[in-house]
Design a protein around this motif. Structure first.
Motif, mmCIF file in Angstrom:
data_model
loop_
_atom_site.group_PDB
_atom_site.id
_atom_site.type_symbol
_atom_site.label_atom_id
_atom_site.label_comp_id
_atom_site.label_asym_id
_atom_site.label_seq_id
_atom_site.Cartn_x
_atom_site.Cartn_y
_atom_site.Cartn_z
ATOM 1 N N VAL B 84 -2.608 10.043 -6.258
ATOM 2 C CA VAL B 84 -1.845 8.813 -5.829
ATOM 3 C C VAL B 84 -2.058 7.579 -6.450
ATOM 4 C CG1 VAL B 84 -1.525 7.611 -3.779
ATOM 5 C CG2 VAL B 84 -1.501 9.882 -3.429
ATOM 6 N N ARG B 85 -3.437 7.257 -6.614
ATOM 7 C CA ARG B 85 -3.761 6.187 -7.358
ATOM 8 C C ARG B 85 -3.271 6.182 -8.893
ATOM 9 N NH1 ARG B 85 -9.883 3.704 -6.584
ATOM 10 N NH2 ARG B 85 -9.315 3.672 -4.362
ATOM 11 N N ARG B 86 -3.244 7.544 -9.609
ATOM 12 C CA ARG B 86 -2.822 7.180 -10.975
ATOM 13 C C ARG B 86 -1.348 7.320 -11.211
ATOM 14 N NH1 ARG B 86 -5.114 11.956 -14.144
ATOM 15 N NH2 ARG B 86 -4.743 12.550 -12.072
ATOM 16 N N ASN B 87 -0.587 7.936 -10.253
ATOM 17 C CA ASN B 87 0.839 7.983 -10.456
ATOM 18 C C ASN B 87 1.725 7.203 -9.523
ATOM 19 O OD1 ASN B 87 0.560 9.495 -12.932
ATOM 20 N ND2 ASN B 87 0.424 11.381 -11.513
ATOM 21 N N ILE B 88 1.285 6.989 -8.202
ATOM 22 C CA ILE B 88 2.197 6.381 -7.042
ATOM 23 C C ILE B 88 1.849 5.037 -6.728
ATOM 24 C CG2 ILE B 88 2.943 6.764 -4.658
ATOM 25 C CD1 ILE B 88 3.681 9.223 -6.414
ATOM 26 N N ARG B 89 0.673 4.864 -6.396
ATOM 27 C CA ARG B 89 0.240 3.783 -6.021
ATOM 28 C C ARG B 89 0.248 2.365 -6.795
ATOM 29 N NH1 ARG B 89 -4.542 4.288 -2.941
ATOM 30 N NH2 ARG B 89 -3.713 5.529 -1.518
ATOM 31 N N TRP B 90 1.177 1.435 -6.868
ATOM 32 C CA TRP B 90 1.104 0.271 -7.728
ATOM 33 C C TRP B 90 1.867 0.776 -9.217
ATOM 34 C CZ3 TRP B 90 -0.506 -2.266 -4.134
ATOM 35 C CH2 TRP B 90 -0.625 -3.670 -4.475
ATOM 36 N N GLN B 91 2.098 2.098 -9.369
ATOM 37 C CA GLN B 91 3.130 2.516 -10.465
ATOM 38 C C GLN B 91 4.382 2.694 -10.010
ATOM 39 O OE1 GLN B 91 0.732 3.196 -13.088
ATOM 40 N NE2 GLN B 91 -1.047 3.279 -11.954
ATOM 41 N N LYS B 92 4.532 3.425 -8.858
ATOM 42 C CA LYS B 92 5.576 3.499 -8.241
ATOM 43 C C LYS B 92 6.031 2.604 -7.047
ATOM 44 C CE LYS B 92 7.654 7.516 -9.659
ATOM 45 N NZ LYS B 92 9.009 6.977 -10.471
ATOM 46 N N ILE B 93 5.252 2.754 -6.286
ATOM 47 C CA ILE B 93 5.306 1.604 -5.092
ATOM 48 C C ILE B 93 4.241 0.642 -4.701
ATOM 49 C CG2 ILE B 93 5.464 1.591 -2.472
ATOM 50 C CD1 ILE B 93 5.868 4.533 -2.872
ATOM 51 N N SER B 94 4.347 -0.432 -4.885
ATOM 52 C CA SER B 94 3.272 -1.556 -4.547
ATOM 53 C C SER B 94 3.850 -2.311 -3.274
ATOM 54 C CB SER B 94 3.102 -2.464 -5.808
ATOM 55 O OG SER B 94 4.431 -3.403 -5.866
ATOM 56 N N MET B 95 2.785 -3.218 -2.572
ATOM 57 C CA MET B 95 2.921 -3.778 -1.550
ATOM 58 C C MET B 95 2.264 -5.253 -1.685
ATOM 59 S SD MET B 95 2.114 -2.187 2.155
ATOM 60 C CE MET B 95 2.178 -3.406 3.837
ATOM 61 N N VAL B 96 2.912 -6.068 -1.000
ATOM 62 C CA VAL B 96 2.548 -7.485 -0.540
ATOM 63 C C VAL B 96 2.125 -7.592 0.641
ATOM 64 C CG1 VAL B 96 3.283 -9.827 -0.758
ATOM 65 C CG2 VAL B 96 3.897 -8.574 -2.563
ATOM 66 N N PHE B 97 0.842 -7.419 0.954
ATOM 67 C CA PHE B 97 0.266 -7.287 2.352
ATOM 68 C C PHE B 97 0.517 -8.637 2.871
ATOM 69 C CE2 PHE B 97 -1.810 -4.055 -0.103
ATOM 70 C CZ PHE B 97 -1.801 -3.024 0.561
ATOM 71 N N GLN B 98 0.554 -8.491 4.420
ATOM 72 C CA GLN B 98 0.662 -9.745 5.270
ATOM 73 C C GLN B 98 -0.570 -10.407 5.190
ATOM 74 O OE1 GLN B 98 1.241 -8.571 9.406
ATOM 75 N NE2 GLN B 98 1.940 -10.688 9.819
ATOM 76 N N GLY B 99 -0.155 -11.948 4.889
ATOM 77 C CA GLY B 99 -1.474 -12.769 4.705
ATOM 78 C C GLY B 99 -2.295 -12.427 3.311
ATOM 79 N N ALA B 100 -1.599 -11.818 2.310
ATOM 80 C CA ALA B 100 -2.358 -11.356 1.202
ATOM 81 C C ALA B 100 -2.957 -12.612 0.696
ATOM 82 C CB ALA B 100 -1.528 -10.694 0.138
ATOM 83 N N MET B 101 -1.922 -13.735 0.719
ATOM 84 C CA MET B 101 -2.406 -14.900 -0.257
ATOM 85 C C MET B 101 -3.558 -15.595 0.543
ATOM 86 S SD MET B 101 0.540 -17.417 1.024
ATOM 87 C CE MET B 101 0.187 -18.255 2.702
ATOM 88 N N ASN B 102 -4.079 -15.247 1.772
ATOM 89 C CA ASN B 102 -5.136 -15.833 2.293
ATOM 90 C C ASN B 102 -6.246 -14.696 2.067
ATOM 91 O OD1 ASN B 102 -3.782 -18.033 3.299
ATOM 92 N ND2 ASN B 102 -2.992 -16.888 5.078
ATOM 93 N N CYS B 103 -5.900 -13.660 1.486
ATOM 94 C CA CYS B 103 -7.037 -12.712 1.554
ATOM 95 C C CYS B 103 -7.638 -12.738 -0.019
ATOM 96 C CB CYS B 103 -6.528 -11.229 1.797
ATOM 97 S SG CYS B 103 -6.259 -11.065 3.407
ATOM 98 N N LEU B 104 -7.257 -13.744 -0.739
ATOM 99 C CA LEU B 104 -7.620 -14.037 -2.141
ATOM 100 C C LEU B 104 -9.080 -14.162 -2.036
ATOM 101 C CD1 LEU B 104 -4.582 -15.737 -3.711
ATOM 102 C CD2 LEU B 104 -5.698 -13.433 -4.290
ATOM 103 N N THR B 105 -10.129 -13.811 -2.716
ATOM 104 C CA THR B 105 -11.571 -14.363 -2.446
ATOM 105 C C THR B 105 -11.673 -15.887 -3.231
ATOM 106 O OG1 THR B 105 -13.739 -13.982 -3.397
ATOM 107 C CG2 THR B 105 -12.066 -12.541 -4.185
ATOM 108 N N PRO B 106 -12.315 -16.475 -2.298
ATOM 109 C CA PRO B 106 -12.422 -17.933 -2.794
ATOM 110 C C PRO B 106 -13.513 -18.106 -3.926
ATOM 111 C CG PRO B 106 -13.501 -17.590 -0.435
ATOM 112 C CD PRO B 106 -12.878 -16.295 -1.075
ATOM 113 N N VAL B 107 -14.253 -16.915 -4.045
ATOM 114 C CA VAL B 107 -15.456 -17.206 -5.179
ATOM 115 C C VAL B 107 -14.849 -16.934 -6.552
ATOM 116 C CG1 VAL B 107 -17.074 -17.064 -3.679
ATOM 117 C CG2 VAL B 107 -16.491 -15.147 -4.520
#
Lengths: 345, 323
Positions: B84-107
């Protein structure tokens, strides 16, 4: 008794940015003040719902905090019920806070999870040293719960906050403010965290309470659609100033300031036929920092109608347009004509 | 248009100490190439659970119970994680998670966080990865120099753009967008919607657009899928839901009536009394029946099937079975 409950005159709130120790001994030039509120004036009438609208960073929450006296203004004046409340000593402040109460945005964070609803509602009575026997206090709590339609009150008094839905919590939050018989409520985004299906229910309840008890509200929101439905008058804020103010219907149906127009055009409407259209927004970029407010009209950097005069000449003041409608745009009428021409084409 | 993703009778439950929460309960739909499908409903209806399930990463204690998720005809549920990691996730389907912009690490800088995604999912050299990041930042309307900035130096809109760019990196065909504009102001929201429409055209993407806001869904989704308590209650084209014909399911109808409209002033805005049901023990019959003002005897006894009431328009309500 006048018919104005709160009058704000040329209120300003500047924050000093944090400086490191090294910067302060080096004395690296002047500090840039953050002008969160840069001279605003408005009146809230008795029994009125007054809406304050704008994007994040426009100063609407700071205005709410100033009205609640959680912050001291840098300059300007505030009158409540005819009295100057710009600066208050501790005793007077407590009295003021009894009359002006606040409903917060997050109903999950604004209640102590270890308090039963009864305790949540009793706390203001304790803080404000409201005298009374246990029976009298219980009666006040029951009355407050009935006012916000949490019935039967006995059942809710024994519950914990986590047993309530977001809507019910916001009702408790409202009951908590009502228990001290306030004259005005400040509500900062009271429904933005509540599900759409019950949002209207909370607004109905707040309006019923307001009518019944003759309260005044300062309703702070970024949501124009609920503001139109809920408020009597609206003030639109941009970067610490009011750019347009008037009756809710006039503001939405006949916006005169280009910023208000952009806000209105950006609101999605549940209608079909828009999937293939890239919406043309009459505004550029994003809101500048309040530490770096543009010269001239502070909106000119984002305004598609700006001219050299907007950039170079002093900022326009609020000017009247007919009854109760004020705007701060020197080209308001030219822009209106231009928009009408465009719409006709 | 051909089918890109097909969800068949999917059941995904959260196994908690109090019992199984039936978050996704026998749900089927199909996503076509180049299409945007909108998932809409109240909080807790299973929108996000469906999103993460499609990405083959249900949040623990969530587990698949039955059903299939077919990506290009291959069921991804039984695939090993590595695959799944190699062929599906982010290669075929990616996701913008809810509140992703607030989950960026501040450091960490934005650039380093974007680089992390590329390191995880691709074998690009450092300089290739850097030029790819610069290219995608340009595509979402950001200047390449923001790679050196920290999240707190950017506005909400800029962070969301960076997150969208990160979702695009490996040229996925499907992007799941979970409430991508909820924390943003209306003007920024409109700008992001415009950006998504442009990207969709440019890369012929398909979107699954999750939001609770029916008005926003009207702006972007070709088809709307209304969810209630883990099930689809209505699925129709943009015109079938928002057009003059008005929606057919009482839940959609009332959700739409509860949506405040800027240019239509009403005296009494409608609302739906009550709260969504407990999904450990959902009510018998139609799950919406306890809150429905049109419910009759049958609704409380039997669960209505999702049937086609006109071409391309599905609804699950016993009202359609009455003469």
């Amino acid at each position: 008794m006048t018919d104005t409950i709160l009058s704000v005159k040329n209120l300003k709130k500047y924050f000093e940015p944090h400086q490191s120790f090294a910067q302060s001994i080096a004395g690296s030039g002047q500090k840039k003040l953050i002008k969160a509120i840069d001279g605003i004036s408005f009146d809230i009438r008795r029994g009125e719902i007054f809406g304050l609208i704008g994007e994040s960073g426009c100063g609407k929450t700071t205005t709410g905090k100033l009205v609640m006296k959680l912050l001291e203004p840098t300059s300007g004046q505030m009158f409540f019920n005819g009295e100057d409340v710009t600066h208050l000593d501790k005793e007077k402040l407590k009295e003021y806070r009894r009359k002006v109460q606040m409903i917060f945005q997050d109903p999950y964070a604004s209640m102590n999870p270890r308090f039963k609803i009864k305790d949540v509602l009793e706390e203001p009575l304790i803080i404000h040293k409201v005298k009374g026997t246990i029976e009298e206090r219980t009666r006040m709590i029951v009355k407050a719960l009935e006012e916000v339609k949490l019935t039967p009150p006995d059942e809710f008094m024994g519950r914990w906050p986590h047993m309530l839905s977001g809507g019910q919590r916001q009702r408790v939050a409202t009951a908590r403010t009502l228990i001290l018989n306030p004259m005005m409520l400040v509500a900062d985004e009271p429904v933005s965290m509540i599900d759409l299906s019950t949002r209207a229910e909370i607004l109905h309840m707040m309006r019923d309470v307001q009518k019944e008890l003759g309260l005044s509200y300062l309703y702070i929101t970024h949501d124009l659609s609920t503001a139109r439905y809920f408020t009597d008058r609206i003030a639109v804020m941009y970067l610490g100033r009011i750019v347009e103010i008037g009756r809710a219907d006039d503001i939405i149906d006949n916006p005169l300031h280009p910023y208000t127009q952009a806000l209105i055009e950006a609101v999605p409407e549940p209608a079909t036929g828009k999937i293939d259209i890239i919406k043309e927004l009459p505004i550029y970029g994003e809101i500048p920092s309040p530490a770096n407010i543009p010269q001239g009209c502070r909106f000119h950097t984002r305004c598609p109608y700006a001219t050299d005069a907007c950039k170079n000449e002093p900022e326009p003041e609020l000017t009247p347009d007919g009854e109760e409608h004020y705007h701060a745009c020197r080209r308001a009428y030219e822009i209106q004509a231009e928009r009408k021409r465009k719409q006709a084409v | 248009m051909n089918s890109l993703l097909k969800v068949e009778n999917l059941q995904m439950h959260y196994f908690t100490s109090k019992g199984a929460v039936r978050a996704i309960d026998d749900l089927s739909f199909e996503l076509m190439r180049g299409e945007t499908i909108g998932l809409v409903g109240e909080s807790g209806c299973g929108k996000t659970s469906l999103g993460t399930s499609i990405l083959r990463m249900p949040t623990p204690p969530g587990r698949y119970v039955s059903g299939k998720i077919l990506v290009d005809g291959v069921d991804v549920i039984p695939l090993p994680e590595k695959e799944v990691r190699r062929n599906i996730r982010w290669q075929k389907i990616s996701m913008v998670f809810q509140g992703a912009m607030n989950c960026l690490t501040p450091v960490y800088t934005i650039g380093r966080q974007m680089m992390e995604t590329l390191n995880e999912h691709s074998d690009l050299s450092r300089s290739d990865a850097e030029s790819l990041i610069a290219e995608y930042l340009g595509l979402v309307g950001l200047s390449p120099e923001i790679v050196q900035r920290y999240p707190h130096e950017l506005s909400g809109g800029m962070k969301q753009r960076a997150v969208i760019a990160t979702a695009l990196f490996l040229k996925p065909e499907i992007i799941i967008l979970d409430e991508p504009t909820t924390a943003l102001d209306v003007i920024v929201q409109a700008q992001i919607i415009n950006l998504l429409k442009k990207l969709k055209q440019q890369f012929s993407l398909s979107f699954i657009f999750i939001t609770h806001d029916l008005a926003l869904e009207a702006e972007i989704s070709d088809r709307i899928c209304v969810m209630y308590a883990g099930k689809i209650v209505e699925l129709g084209s943009n015109a079938q839901i928002y057009g003059t014909q008005s929606p057919k399911h009482p839940y959609t109808e009332r959700l739409l009536a509860a949506t405040p409209r800027l240019f239509k002033k009403v005296e009494q805005l409608q609302f739906i009394p009550g709260t969504p049901p407990d999904l450990i023990a959902p009510p018998k019959g139609c799950r919406f029946s306890p809150r429905c003002n049109k419910a009759f005897d049958r609704c409380f006894q039997e669960e209505p099937p999702l049937i086609e009431i006109e071409p391309g328009h599905m609804s699950a309500c016993w009202l359609h079975h009455r003469g």
